[in-house]
Design an enzyme around this catalytic site. Structure first.
Site, PDB file in Angstrom:
ATOM      1  N   TYR A  24      -1.652  -7.741 -11.007  1.00  0.00           N
ATOM      2  CA  TYR A  24      -0.632  -7.681  -9.963  1.00  0.00           C
ATOM      3  C   TYR A  24       0.580  -8.532 -10.333  1.00  0.00           C
ATOM      4  CZ  TYR A  24      -4.386  -5.926  -6.856  1.00  0.00           C
ATOM      5  OH  TYR A  24      -5.407  -5.207  -6.282  1.00  0.00           O
ATOM      6  N   GLU A  44       0.827  -1.210   0.000  1.00  0.00           N
ATOM      7  CA  GLU A  44       0.000   0.000   0.000  1.00  0.00           C
ATOM      8  C   GLU A  44       0.860   1.258   0.000  1.00  0.00           C
ATOM      9  OE1 GLU A  44      -2.989  -0.358  -0.734  1.00  0.00           O
ATOM     10  OE2 GLU A  44      -3.054  -2.514  -0.388  1.00  0.00           O
TER      11      GLU A  44
END
EC number: 3.4.11.-
Length: 612
Positions: A382, A295
């Site tokens: 991803y 994050e």
């Protein structure tokens, strides 16, 4: 370059330029609604062309009033077009000259059908005394709580003024409170950096905070605060410093972390200055802190430099995973980076198998015309994206040659957007003067970008940390095939293993065979996976039990899946439960569906074949 429009928005964002957004909102916990007023500074985006028509995205909003420079202006809300929502058409009384800016203001309320907001009753929170609300806007849900150009192509600086009877968090730097009235305060926030609509966030509830670094705090409900502090304070600033060494100085001033109630549908959401995260990260042993690295990396990849549309989502997430593992490698050694990549490769294989090798959603560049971006969500952008960058790094000459490109890339596209063409051009711009253009020429760009399925190249990862996992998994598999007595396995088998190594072991045995029930029982007894506070371990074990149709765990699994809203865990469990016992799967979903965020509930309904 030919103009390519984002198919996931109905706004005419190429005609209308927005330079500032000012949002006022009042949270109504009793009615579970949000009443808002949003003002945009707008002008024509076309040189020498007046602005005569404005189209914004909305979804399930009640539009009450529209003004331009305080003059009431007619508007029309189109019939809903499925996941795209309802286009809001605004026609100024007089065309707005291209050289002139004006203020467009919209008064509105959300409705019960809002897909971005989840209101929680007090009993759904840890403390049990106060209500709670939070937003999740990615990919195209911002339009359900604010009229906007809901596309990552548009980035604007923002101010937020939110009235609530409980503390508030939003995607900006807190600027204080004001105007106490009837038991509520206005909470003020400013976001000086331009951000896209999917990064708009709002949260209000019973919150406490504590520092976890010189520029970081963690926010959560008071009863969870000390556990969160322990989990994150050791690593936060180390991660920030490692990330800055790889990229650019952190430009968002503060990096604060918010642990939400368990119904939050993602592992984390990189809202600027207020990363939202799942409580499943709290394992008690700091074993899930890699999510912080992920994050945090979004502060550069995604937030500072943003994918132009959801069709090139890999430029957000693939780059972020690549940076995440670089950060872990810097702090814990290159074998750790390699090990995390091995786990990621296995997750990519699982996603491709689930979606189908020819699926549009297994491509790096996806065609989302007529497709809901939520349906495309998987590990593909991803992991396939990260492996593409890993391959570019290998081809170009390794980390020492490739890493200096990263700050160049983030500086070049800072506060802007990027697509796969711009990304490729940037690589050539940087490496051609170094005599490395021929290296880039050797990459099969078309296959990487447009071919479905697994990547055309499988990297050669360092398996030092993985080899013990493979060895133990092979022992379990061979014993099961030979119907040996599983009592030979003991807790010493995984003594001193990291949580990641245990996860890889479970991934490998899951792919190997369906185990006899006495093996599932033995594995659970000696390794204590079902009782683990680390959800990465317990849910992997639950998948193995469901694949083997081990009924003694069904009720335990149902209770756990009904207490966690993270889609990474919820969706695979329901798919497997559906295969093992469809009636029980549907019964379980019906029991807990109102606990889940609407994004999660909608996807599980599709997984179970219950959606219309």
């Amino acid at each position: 370059m030919k103009l390519r429009l984002d198919p996931s928005t109905q706004s005419n964002y190429h005609d209308v330029s927005i330079s500032k957004l000012d949002w006022h909102a009042r949270i109504d916990f009793d009615q579970e609604l949000l009443h808002g007023k949003v003002s945009f500074v707008i002008q024509s985006a076309r040189v020498s062309q007046a602005l005569s028509h404005i189209i914004l995205d909305t979804s399930y909003l009640e539009i009450k009033n529209v003004t331009i420079n305080d003059i009431p202006t007619p508007f029309r809300v189109d019939k809903r077009r499925g996941f795209l929502g309802s286009a809001l058409h605004i026609v100024p009384a007089d065309e707005i000259p291209s050289s002139k800016s004006c203020i467009l203001t919209i008064l509105y309320s959300t409705t019960k059908d809002c897909t971005a907001l989840q209101f929680l009753k007090p009993e759904q929170t840890i403390g049990g005394k106060f209500p709670y609300v939070f937003s999740e806007c990615q990919a195209i849900h911002a339009r359900s709580f604010i009229p906007c150009q809901d596309t990552p192509s548009v980035k604007v600086p923002c101010t937020f003024k939110i009235r609530s009877k409980l503390p508030v968090i939003a995607s900006g730097i807190p600027c204080g409170t004001a105007n106490f009235c009837n038991g509520s305060l206005e909470y003020l926030f400013e976001q000086k950096n331009p951000i896209p609509s999917y990064l708009f966030c709002i949260l209000s509830g019973d919150l406490a905070s504590t520092n976890i670094g010189p520029r970081s705090s963690v926010y959560t409900e008071p009863g969870n605060l000390l556990a969160c502090k322990y989990e994150f304070e050791h690593d936060m600033e180390n991660f920030m410093e490692a990330a800055e060494q790889l990229t650019l100085p952190y430009c968002w001033t503060r990096y604060d972390f918010v642990i939400l109630p368990p119904s939050f549908p993602y592992g984390g959401m990189e809202n600027p200055n207020a990363t939202f995260a799942t409580p499943t990260l709290i394992a008690g042993d700091r074993s899930n802190v890699n999510v912080i690295a992920h994050e945090l990396a979004h502060s550069w990849s995604g937030n500072l430099v943003t994918n132009e549309s959801w069709q090139c989502f890999w430029l957000n997430e693939g780059m972020t995973v690549f940076l995440e593992r670089k950060i872990l490698g810097r702090l814990y050694g290159e074998p750790t980076r390699q090990f995390e990549a091995i786990i990621g490769w296995g997750e990519l294989e699982e996603s491709v198998k689930l979606l189908g090798e020819d699926s549009e959603y297994t491509k790096l560049i996806q065609n989302l015309e007529g497709r809901d971006p939520d349906d495309a969500f998987s590990t593909v952008p991803y992991e396939k994206g990260s492996n593409f960058l890993y391959e570019i790094e290998r081809v170009i000459g390794g980390p020492s040659v490739f890493e200096p490109f990263l700050p160049f890339y983030f500086r070049k596209f800072a506060k802007s957007t990027v697509n796969e063409v711009k990304f490729k051009h940037a690589l050539y711009e940087y490496f051609s003067p170094l005599g490395l253009a021929s290296k880039l020429d050797s990459i099969d760009w078309d296959t990487w970008y447009h071919a479905p399925g697994m990547p055309p190249v499988k990297p050669h990862f360092d398996t030092t940390l993985a080899d013990p996992c493979y060895k133990l998994a092979e022992s379990w598999t061979n014993s099961a095939k030979n119907s040996d007595d599983p009592s030979k396995f003991s807790s010493k088998d995984i003594e001193n293993w990291s949580a990641g190594q245990k996860s890889l072991f479970l991934d490998v045995v899951y792919e190997a065979v369906s185990f006899p029930h006495n093996y599932i029982k033995r594995m659970g007894d000696v390794y204590s996976f079902a009782e683990s506070k680390n959800a990465e371990l317990s849910f992997r074990f639950f998948k193995l039990a469901l694949k083997s149709k081990y009924k003694p765990l069904y009720n335990t699994i149902a209770e756990r899946v009904g207490s966690v809203g993270r889609m990474k865990f919820v969706r695979p469990i329901f798919r497997l439960l559906n295969e093992a016992d469809r009636a029980f799967a549907i019964e379980t979903f019906e029991k807990y569906k109102h606990f889940y965020h609407k994004i999660c509930a909608s996807q599980v309904e599709k997984d179970l074949g219950l959606s219309e």
